[in-house]
Design a protein around this motif. Structure first.
Motif, short mmCIF file in Angstrom:
data_model
loop_
_atom_site.label_atom_id
_atom_site.label_comp_id
_atom_site.label_asym_id
_atom_site.label_seq_id
_atom_site.Cartn_x
_atom_site.Cartn_y
_atom_site.Cartn_z
N TRP A 118 0.83 -1.40 -0.13
CA TRP A 118 -0.18 0.01 -0.09
C TRP A 118 0.82 1.18 -0.02
CZ3 TRP A 118 -0.81 4.24 3.20
CH2 TRP A 118 -1.97 5.03 2.96
N HIS A 119 0.30 2.29 -0.81
CA HIS A 119 1.13 3.66 -0.71
C HIS A 119 0.13 4.51 -0.49
CE1 HIS A 119 4.84 2.02 -3.16
NE2 HIS A 119 3.92 1.59 -3.79
N GLY A 120 0.47 5.37 0.29
CA GLY A 120 -0.32 6.88 0.51
C GLY A 120 0.19 7.78 1.29
N TYR A 121 -0.51 8.98 1.30
CA TYR A 121 0.15 10.10 1.94
C TYR A 121 -0.73 10.18 3.33
CZ TYR A 121 1.87 11.12 -2.33
OH TYR A 121 2.93 10.98 -3.41
N VAL A 122 0.09 10.31 4.33
CA VAL A 122 -0.50 10.33 5.75
C VAL A 122 -0.03 11.37 6.38
CG1 VAL A 122 -0.52 8.84 7.87
CG2 VAL A 122 -0.47 7.85 5.43
N LYS A 123 -0.98 12.20 7.13
CA LYS A 123 -0.83 13.24 8.08
C LYS A 123 -0.79 12.49 9.61
CE LYS A 123 -2.60 17.89 9.27
NZ LYS A 123 -3.77 18.61 9.34
N ASN A 124 0.22 12.68 10.32
CA ASN A 124 0.46 11.91 11.63
C ASN A 124 0.55 13.15 12.79
OD1 ASN A 124 0.37 9.41 11.18
ND2 ASN A 124 2.50 9.32 10.67
N LEU A 125 0.02 12.74 13.92
CA LEU A 125 0.12 13.87 15.00
C LEU A 125 1.24 13.27 16.06
CD1 LEU A 125 -1.96 15.89 16.35
CD2 LEU A 125 -3.06 13.97 17.55
N CYS A 126 1.72 14.38 16.36
CA CYS A 126 2.93 14.20 17.31
C CYS A 126 2.19 14.32 18.54
CB CYS A 126 3.90 15.31 17.20
SG CYS A 126 4.71 15.49 15.56
N LYS A 127 3.09 14.08 19.80
CA LYS A 127 2.54 14.13 21.20
C LYS A 127 2.31 15.54 21.62
CE LYS A 127 3.92 12.45 25.80
NZ LYS A 127 5.19 11.90 26.51
N ASP A 128 2.84 16.48 21.05
CA ASP A 128 2.81 18.13 21.29
C ASP A 128 1.59 18.60 20.72
OD1 ASP A 128 3.87 18.34 18.95
OD2 ASP A 128 5.61 19.89 19.78
N GLY A 129 1.20 17.79 19.68
CA GLY A 129 -0.09 18.31 19.11
C GLY A 129 0.13 18.98 17.58
N SER A 130 1.72 19.02 17.21
CA SER A 130 1.95 19.25 16.11
C SER A 130 1.73 18.19 14.98
CB SER A 130 3.55 19.57 15.98
OG SER A 130 4.09 18.77 16.31
N HIS A 131 1.96 18.20 13.63
CA HIS A 131 1.71 16.99 12.72
C HIS A 131 2.73 17.41 11.87
CE1 HIS A 131 -0.19 20.48 10.70
NE2 HIS A 131 0.09 19.79 9.60
N TYR A 132 3.17 16.13 10.98
CA TYR A 132 3.92 15.96 9.85
C TYR A 132 3.45 15.13 8.69
CZ TYR A 132 5.28 11.52 11.85
OH TYR A 132 5.13 10.32 12.46
N TRP A 133 3.65 15.43 7.50
CA TRP A 133 3.01 14.66 6.41
C TRP A 133 4.30 13.70 5.99
CZ3 TRP A 133 -1.59 14.14 4.13
CH2 TRP A 133 -2.62 15.17 4.66
N VAL A 134 3.82 12.34 5.58
CA VAL A 134 4.76 11.43 4.95
C VAL A 134 4.15 10.87 3.71
CG1 VAL A 134 5.89 10.92 7.30
CG2 VAL A 134 3.94 9.27 6.31
N TYR A 135 5.14 10.20 2.77
CA TYR A 135 4.38 9.38 1.88
C TYR A 135 4.85 8.11 2.50
CZ TYR A 135 4.19 6.77 -2.42
OH TYR A 135 3.66 5.94 -3.57
N ALA A 136 3.91 7.17 2.71
CA ALA A 136 4.20 5.86 3.10
C ALA A 136 4.03 4.56 2.33
CB ALA A 136 3.33 5.88 4.32
N THR A 137 4.73 3.73 2.48
CA THR A 137 4.60 2.44 1.64
C THR A 137 4.65 1.48 2.75
OG1 THR A 137 6.10 3.15 0.00
CG2 THR A 137 5.94 0.83 0.04
N VAL A 138 3.61 0.64 2.89
CA VAL A 138 3.18 -0.40 3.97
C VAL A 138 3.28 -1.76 3.19
CG1 VAL A 138 2.06 -1.09 5.61
CG2 VAL A 138 2.10 1.34 5.22
N VAL A 139 4.18 -2.77 3.85
CA VAL A 139 4.14 -3.98 3.13
C VAL A 139 3.83 -5.01 4.18
CG1 VAL A 139 5.91 -3.59 1.45
CG2 VAL A 139 6.56 -4.24 3.17
N PRO A 140 3.32 -6.19 3.90
CA PRO A 140 3.47 -7.37 4.87
C PRO A 140 4.84 -7.93 5.05
CG PRO A 140 2.02 -7.79 2.75
CD PRO A 140 2.88 -6.51 2.67
N ASN A 141 5.05 -8.41 6.33
CA ASN A 141 6.36 -9.17 6.31
C ASN A 141 5.96 -10.57 6.29
OD1 ASN A 141 7.63 -6.72 6.74
ND2 ASN A 141 7.12 -6.81 9.01
N ILE A 142 6.42 -11.36 5.22
CA ILE A 142 6.17 -12.68 5.04
C ILE A 142 7.46 -13.70 5.53
CG2 ILE A 142 5.28 -14.32 3.38
CD1 ILE A 142 3.93 -11.70 2.03
N ARG A 143 6.89 -14.71 6.39
CA ARG A 143 8.12 -15.70 6.63
C ARG A 143 7.38 -17.11 6.42
NH1 ARG A 143 10.24 -11.79 6.93
NH2 ARG A 143 11.04 -10.41 8.77
#
Ligand SMILES: Cc1cc2nc3c(=O)[nH]c(=O)nc-3n(C[C@H](O)[C@H](O)[C@H](O)COP(=O)(O)O)c2cc1C
Length: 161
Positions: free
Chosen positions: A104-129
């Motif tokens: 999965w790829h996507g743009y994500v806005k994340n919330l920091c502990k102090d209430g600020s935020h940051y944007w990322v472009y995330a790539t999420v993959v399953p870990n397969i064993r």
């Protein structure tokens, strides 16, 4: 087992208060100051979770930008970073994709502990064993401002719908 997160500390700066309800039924009061943190240049922000989205690994860049300590993060659900502006549809799509064994790829806005935020472009993959999914990894990169602006509009529409 559902993990109840402690409430966020109330920021000294002006902030809006939100009550989030997560997929597992737990709730959390969070604060949004609207202050954006710049994505750290030249870094990847990486985390791994178990099958339930509970953090099992965080790299130094993840810890630094989140404002939480490594101890606070490990064993906490990844939704500790959920921002009130993010629509649930984005995460429903993420989970459906990785549970199907896909990337999965996507743009994500994340919330920091102090209430600020940051944007990322995330790539999420399953870990397969040995053919079995044992967890998930997200590798985040600096997003382009154009794409962030598109995501802001898309997510605002989804939230408003
Ligand atoms: C590997 C991985 C990384 C994730 N990264 C984030 C993230 O950076 N921020 C976030 O809010 N949710 C992230 N999620 C999605 C959360 O697990 C969760 O679905 C989301 O925060 C919404 O909360 P809820 O599904 O508990 O309602 C990630 C999930 C996985 C599997």
């Amino acid at each position: 087992m559902n993990i109840q997160l402690p409430d966020m500390p109330k920021p000294a700066d002006a902030a809006t208060e939100h009550q989030l309800t997560f997929q597992d039924g737990t709730t959390r009061t969070v604060y949004d100051t609207g202050v954006e943190r710049p994505y750290p240049d030249g870094k990847l922000i990486v985390s791994r979770t178990d099958l339930n989205g509970v953090l099992t690994h965080v790299n130094d860049a993840f810890v630094a930008i989140s404002g939480y300590s490594q101890e606070e993060l490990l064993g906490s659900p990844q939704h500790i970073l959920r921002h009130p502006d993010m629509p649930k549809e984005a995460y429903a799509d993420l989970w459906a994709t990785v549970k199907a064994g896909k990337k999965w790829h996507g743009y994500v806005k994340n919330l920091c502990k102090d209430g600020s935020h940051y944007w990322v472009y995330a790539t999420v993959v399953p870990n397969i064993r040995r053919g079995e999914t044992v967890g998930y990894t997200s590798v985040r990169r600096k997003p382009s401002r154009t794409k962030v602006n598109e995501a802001i509009a898309t997510y605002a529409n989804l939230k408003g719908a």
